[in-house]
Scaffold this active site. Structure first.
Site, mmCIF file in Angstrom:
data_model
loop_
_atom_site.group_PDB
_atom_site.id
_atom_site.type_symbol
_atom_site.label_atom_id
_atom_site.label_comp_id
_atom_site.label_asym_id
_atom_site.label_seq_id
_atom_site.Cartn_x
_atom_site.Cartn_y
_atom_site.Cartn_z
ATOM 1 N N PRO A 23 3.782 -1.804 -2.413
ATOM 2 C CA PRO A 23 3.255 -0.468 -2.718
ATOM 3 C C PRO A 23 1.784 -0.535 -3.115
ATOM 4 O O PRO A 23 1.380 -1.406 -3.883
ATOM 5 C CB PRO A 23 4.126 -0.012 -3.888
ATOM 6 C CG PRO A 23 5.378 -0.813 -3.758
ATOM 7 C CD PRO A 23 4.958 -2.133 -3.218
ATOM 8 N N GLU A 24 1.001 0.399 -2.575
ATOM 9 C CA GLU A 24 -0.436 0.431 -2.844
ATOM 10 C C GLU A 24 -0.786 1.727 -3.560
ATOM 11 O O GLU A 24 0.102 2.430 -4.054
ATOM 12 C CB GLU A 24 -1.191 0.265 -1.513
ATOM 13 C CG GLU A 24 -0.788 -1.004 -0.762
ATOM 14 C CD GLU A 24 -1.432 -1.146 0.608
ATOM 15 O OE1 GLU A 24 -2.589 -0.718 0.779
ATOM 16 O OE2 GLU A 24 -0.778 -1.684 1.527
ATOM 17 N N LYS A 40 -2.519 -0.621 -8.510
ATOM 18 C CA LYS A 40 -1.134 -0.644 -8.019
ATOM 19 C C LYS A 40 -0.130 -0.658 -9.166
ATOM 20 O O LYS A 40 1.046 -0.943 -8.960
ATOM 21 C CB LYS A 40 -0.910 -1.877 -7.136
ATOM 22 C CG LYS A 40 -1.831 -1.972 -5.921
ATOM 23 C CD LYS A 40 -1.559 -3.263 -5.158
ATOM 24 C CE LYS A 40 -2.551 -3.467 -4.035
ATOM 25 N NZ LYS A 40 -2.301 -4.731 -3.294
ATOM 26 N N ARG A 76 -3.067 -13.431 5.616
ATOM 27 C CA ARG A 76 -2.580 -12.053 5.670
ATOM 28 C C ARG A 76 -2.495 -11.587 7.115
ATOM 29 O O ARG A 76 -3.348 -11.909 7.936
ATOM 30 C CB ARG A 76 -3.530 -11.104 4.921
ATOM 31 C CG ARG A 76 -3.600 -11.331 3.419
ATOM 32 C CD ARG A 76 -4.626 -10.401 2.796
ATOM 33 N NE ARG A 76 -4.716 -10.571 1.363
ATOM 34 C CZ ARG A 76 -4.005 -9.900 0.476
ATOM 35 N NH1 ARG A 76 -3.131 -9.004 0.901
ATOM 36 N NH2 ARG A 76 -4.144 -10.108 -0.811
#
Length: 271
Positions: free
Chosen positions: A2-3, A58, A259
């Site tokens: 979640p951002e 966050k 990433r």
């Protein structure tokens, strides 16, 4: 993970339902999720009231009536659900906070945590975070100052929480796409005009995603039709092999510093 938009959506929903409602029950199913013995944590929270819900990057900060704060970081895979015992999803929970008949379920916190902290401890925990990108004080000039003197790939900079708080893998890719920039673009090579374009994209993407509930996979409560609506709006993230919505190209996936990165090689460039 979640951002900013997902956590801001949670903040709004939590604020609508939990303010000044006494905590009537505490269940800890995984002691590693909290920062003290279960009995101490339970006794500290029973009867406590949440007077304010704050989002920082966050994180969610539940401000308690006695001045202490509960610091939540969902990390990878964390979710929240608010409802009755009959409504709860079929998922394991690490912590449960009861507010009468309704319960706030903390799920998927294998890496995440819920810590009870003093004001001083919570401020120290948040101390190294970069500025909030949707703050009204985040002007174009201040944003340019964040990039000044920085080096390296654009995506790596955007997900650095000490530089820009709240952006993670998904929105870094979405912002780069909106700005027509490759996520691998070197920050030191950006022109003032390009930095301005990037600033506009940061504000646009994060605002739009926040307004429609981010990309969470599960509703916050029964009847919630907003949370997760951004899932269908992603232009590049998790769309490897699909056609670019601007036409012509095909979305590709690469790795950058460990990433995953999604972008369109046809319409995204270094400038």
């Amino acid at each position: 993970m979640p951002e900013l938009p997902e956590m801001e959506n949670y903040r709004k929903l939590l604020s609508q339902h939990l303010i000044n409602v006494p905590i009537t029950g505490v269940t800890v199913n995984r002691e590693k999720t909290i920062n003290m013995e279960t009995e101490e944590f339970t006794q500290a929270l029973l009867g406590a009231r949440i007077v304010f819900v704050e989002r920082r990057a966050k994180h969610i900060l539940f401000h308690l009536h006695d001045g202490r704060r509960l610091l939540l970081h969902l990390m990878l895979g964390g979710l929240l659900f608010y409802g009755t015992e009959e409504e709860r999803p079929e998922r394991s929970t690490q912590v449960e906070l009861a507010f009468g008949e309704h319960i706030l379920y903390f799920m998927g916190l294998r890496l995440g945590y819920l810590h009870l902290l003093s004001v001083k401890e919570s401020e120290a925990a948040m101390g190294k975070l970069g500025p909030e990108l949707l703050d009204r004080r985040m002007t174009r000039e201040r944003f340019a100052g964040l990039l000044k003197g920085r080096r390296g790939a654009l995506k790596s900079l955007m997900v650095n929480q000490q530089v820009m708080a709240g952006i993670g893998n998904c929105y870094a890719d979405e912002i780069a796409y909106d700005a027509k920039l490759l996520p691998t673009t070197l920050v030191q090579n950006l022109t003032p005009e390009t930095v301005g374009r990037l600033y506009d994209s940061v504000r646009k993407v994060l605002t739009e995603a926040t307004e429609i509930g981010g990309y969470m996979e599960m509703p916050f409560m029964t009847g919630d039709t907003v949370t997760g609506s951004y899932n269908d709006q992603c232009k590049v993230y998790d769309r490897e092999g699909e056609p670019c919505l601007r036409g012509g190209g095909t979305i590709v996936k690469i790795e950058l510093s460990g990433r995953k990165v999604f972008y369109c090689p046809d319409c995204q460039h270094d400038e």
